[in-house]
Design a protein around this motif. Sequence first.
Motif, short mmCIF file in Angstrom:
data_model
loop_
_atom_site.label_atom_id
_atom_site.label_comp_id
_atom_site.label_asym_id
_atom_site.label_seq_id
_atom_site.Cartn_x
_atom_site.Cartn_y
_atom_site.Cartn_z
N GLU A 328 0.84 -1.22 0.00
CA GLU A 328 0.00 0.00 0.00
C GLU A 328 0.86 1.25 0.00
OE1 GLU A 328 -3.33 2.24 2.78
OE2 GLU A 328 -2.90 0.11 3.13
N THR A 329 1.91 1.24 0.85
CA THR A 329 2.81 2.41 0.91
C THR A 329 3.63 2.53 -0.36
OG1 THR A 329 2.94 2.31 3.32
CG2 THR A 329 4.75 3.41 2.17
N LEU A 330 4.16 1.42 -0.85
CA LEU A 330 5.01 1.46 -2.04
C LEU A 330 4.25 1.95 -3.27
CD1 LEU A 330 7.01 -1.88 -1.61
CD2 LEU A 330 7.91 0.43 -1.38
N GLN A 331 2.97 1.66 -3.35
CA GLN A 331 2.18 2.06 -4.51
C GLN A 331 1.46 3.40 -4.32
OE1 GLN A 331 2.61 0.35 -7.22
NE2 GLN A 331 3.81 -1.18 -6.10
N SER A 332 1.69 4.05 -3.17
CA SER A 332 0.95 5.29 -2.89
C SER A 332 1.47 6.48 -3.69
CB SER A 332 0.99 5.60 -1.39
OG SER A 332 2.34 5.73 -0.96
N HIS A 333 2.69 6.38 -4.26
CA HIS A 333 3.22 7.44 -5.11
C HIS A 333 4.16 6.81 -6.12
CE1 HIS A 333 5.52 10.96 -6.44
NE2 HIS A 333 4.52 11.70 -5.98
N HIS A 334 4.14 7.28 -7.36
CA HIS A 334 4.91 6.61 -8.43
C HIS A 334 6.42 6.70 -8.23
CE1 HIS A 334 5.77 10.56 -10.25
NE2 HIS A 334 4.50 10.85 -10.00
N ASP A 335 6.91 7.61 -7.37
CA ASP A 335 8.36 7.73 -7.14
C ASP A 335 8.86 6.85 -5.99
OD1 ASP A 335 8.62 9.53 -9.18
OD2 ASP A 335 8.58 11.31 -7.90
N ILE A 336 7.94 6.34 -5.18
CA ILE A 336 8.36 5.71 -3.92
C ILE A 336 9.15 4.43 -4.14
CG2 ILE A 336 7.46 4.49 -1.88
CD1 ILE A 336 5.55 6.78 -1.45
N VAL A 337 8.76 3.63 -5.13
CA VAL A 337 9.49 2.37 -5.35
C VAL A 337 10.96 2.65 -5.65
CG1 VAL A 337 9.77 0.41 -6.91
CG2 VAL A 337 7.51 1.01 -6.06
N GLU A 338 11.23 3.61 -6.52
CA GLU A 338 12.62 3.96 -6.85
C GLU A 338 13.37 4.49 -5.64
OE1 GLU A 338 15.09 6.86 -9.93
OE2 GLU A 338 12.95 6.53 -10.23
N LEU A 339 12.71 5.32 -4.84
CA LEU A 339 13.34 5.86 -3.63
C LEU A 339 13.58 4.75 -2.60
CD1 LEU A 339 11.18 9.11 -3.35
CD2 LEU A 339 13.61 9.01 -3.92
N ALA A 340 12.62 3.83 -2.52
CA ALA A 340 12.76 2.71 -1.58
C ALA A 340 13.97 1.84 -1.93
CB ALA A 340 11.48 1.86 -1.58
#
Length: 900
Positions: A328-340
């Motif tokens: 849910e958190t990872l998909q909450s913004h399109h940039d988050i996966v790359e930042l994670a």
Amino acid sequence: MCSIFQITCDGAFFNRCLDCFLGKAAYIRNLQDNLDALETELGNLIARKNDVMRRVVDAERQQMRRLDGVQVWVSRVDSVKTEADELITDGSREIEKLCVGGYCSKNCMSSYKFGKKVAKKLRDVRTLISEGVFEVVADRAPESVADERPTERTVVGLQSQLEQVWRCLVEESAGIIGLYGMGGVGKTTLLTHINNKFLESPTNFDCVIWVVVSKDLRLEKIQEDIGKKIGLVGDSWKSKSVEEKAVDIFRSLREKRFVLLLDDIWERVDLTKVGIPLPGPKNTTSKVVFTTRFIDVCGSMEVDRKFQVACLSEKDAWELFREKVGEETLQSHHDIVELAQIVVKECGGLPLALITIGRAMAYRKKAEQWRRAIEELRRSVSEFAGLGKEVYPLLKFSYDSLQNDTVRSCFLYCCLYPEDYGILKWDLIDCWFGEGFFGESDRSGVENQGNDILDTLVRACLLEEVEDDEVKMHDVIRDMAIWITCEIEKEKRNFLVRAGAGLKEAPGVKGWENVRRLSLMQNQIETLSEVPTCPHLLTLFLDFNQELEIIADGFFQLMPSLKVLKMSNCSNLKLPVGMSELGSSLELLDISRTQIQELPEELKLLVNLKCLNLRLTSQLRKIPRQLISNSSRLRVLRMFATGYDRFHEASEDSVLFGGGEVLIQELLGLKYLEVLELTLGSYHALQIVLSSNKLKSCIRSLYLQLTGDTASIIDATAFADLNHLNQLWIDRAKELEELKIDYTEIVRKRREPFVFRSLHRVSMYRCHKLKDSTFLVCAPNLKSLDLSYCSSMEEVISVGKFAETPEMMGHISPFENLQMLDLEDLPHLKSIFWKPLPFTHLKEISVGYCRNLRKLPLNSNSAKERKFVIRGKEDWWNRLQWEDEATQIAFRSCFQSLFD
């Protein structure tokens, strides 16, 4: 209305029919009575069951187990009750079908079948009532093989290792198994899953015993935990001595198949003193498995198998992190996966860090929150997400357990280098020596002590060995070390570490005042224009600032305590005026791999120097005379490939004049010199060195640029007296035809044929008359060979050199330890070796412009591992000849094309 039949038949047949009719009619005639009886008896059966179950529940509260017979009876009662209830419910409909006062039915067949079922169920109920008399309903439950322990739901990245260890436990003969690795890597998690697997998978073991040992080793505690599992309890047993308890434990376990799991041991546990029957030839049915942070403990525990629990791969690290953060958190913004993924990289695959940070980020659903978190991780990692409360204190146990403050200081020093940096062992030991960590030991003592400390840190999983000559620090371990130096032990250590931080400007000098060790290594700093006041500064790292051109004059004048100054790999560096101010304190100066052309006269005042590193200063043409000899305390002088581009431009006032002969005279006056890396420009200078026992004992690396008076044949056996020679580079020896060894003499005297045991690296450039390098068969530990621009070379190892000594042939197997082979622009080269070689350690073969090299010394045996790379041009590869097609196909996967 009932029908009346009149049948004429013989008497016997009539009687049988009458009996059958009356018997079946009874099911109809007695239906009402049987239903009433069934309801009554069913009530009695339920009452009997309730009585039994009360006794069962009471027994189970006392950790007893119900008997199998009781369980079967209860299950039958439940089944019969369900069926009886259905019959009682359906009974009213069947009663309505009866006629003639209940003696007959409007549907005889239906009433007959139903009546029969009721009668049978009544018998079943009465049977169960009679069987439901139990003197004993439960007995003492046998203890489970293992006690289940709480753990994470999944074993991300540990599954394959879990399976390996499990096979070792249940299939192999290994008795004692060690699991080692750094703190937080998942050793306890792995051991917990091993423990719990005994509950899921049937084995022949009688009991699994779990004991947490920890740093404070107490045999009494281990014995108490074992005693609880095997039934040795009570005040009388607790009051016994360690020896008496050991006897009791031994008697109890010697007839059992047991597994002893010892978590977190820091030193050898004497299993005999605990009372454990040792697994071995006489006891192959029991196992001991333990976890530790120290590979040394595996040795002292005499393990049969050991497994390193390493950090997670990139893939597994990401899987664990995303599990903790949540989709849910990872998909909450399109940039988050790359930042994670950036955050995951900062964790370096350490599960404890991934879990801690992952949980902290689980509810941060804005990209900006993730960007701030990354900045925080890089700036002040100990303040982020509880790392300073949960992760670092756990890792610090390993640091605290190091045997003395010298080893701890040496460990912390490593955090001055950037993340993921391969630290050369000798460079690190030089710095430790310059800092004075080893007192006034001689250099051989320093090298031994330094290597012992490195081994200690590697075995403690606080450093990782990258190559034989390199170590690195895991990112999280490095962060922990910075945390110790900047926070926990700030008063004592006080480091300022900005290595690899991408700085274009140095931090403000006001913040340097109380710092003891400062690293600005690997940045893009262009100028150091302010003069800092650093009364306590001991070490300053400025290496790898490629753009650094200007250091303010007088920059070092207020650093009265500075001992170690490193400015290597600063290409445009110009030394500032005022370095002589360091004369009373500086012990190590490193300006290697810079473009400096002249050393200033004032460096003569650095009279306390112990280490001077001028390696690979290709443009250096002037080292003032007496600068080297004035540094009378020099113990380490590194001048490998010093001035090699300008060697023959050296002026008369430089020690480089005359091909190095002037330099040698100054070296002969250094009574403390112990380590020497040397560049020579004449054959005569080489002869002087080889005639000096003092210098021969010091030489580690030798760069020979023999452009002038080179002899056509050099007796390579002379190099055998250089017992510590590690690296040899011969460049531009235009007249050199052969480096000769008298193999006949070696055989005749039965001398040791491997006369260059310490030689690891050889490079030969632009030796245009040299036809082979056969002398290398006497270098069994050679790791790197680079042959380039030798236009006459036909063979790397020549078979013809052994024509007069065929007995040598059986002893020759060169390149057993070779890792890198680089062959460049050797137009006449036809052969590397006359037969295939195993190449057990090879990593890479690179071939360029060797058009006549049509065969490599490889065959199907060489292809067994195929872990190395072969680089070359596609057309060269296609012309190669192979012993068979299968070998060619096997090696095709190793080939990487070099573009024209």
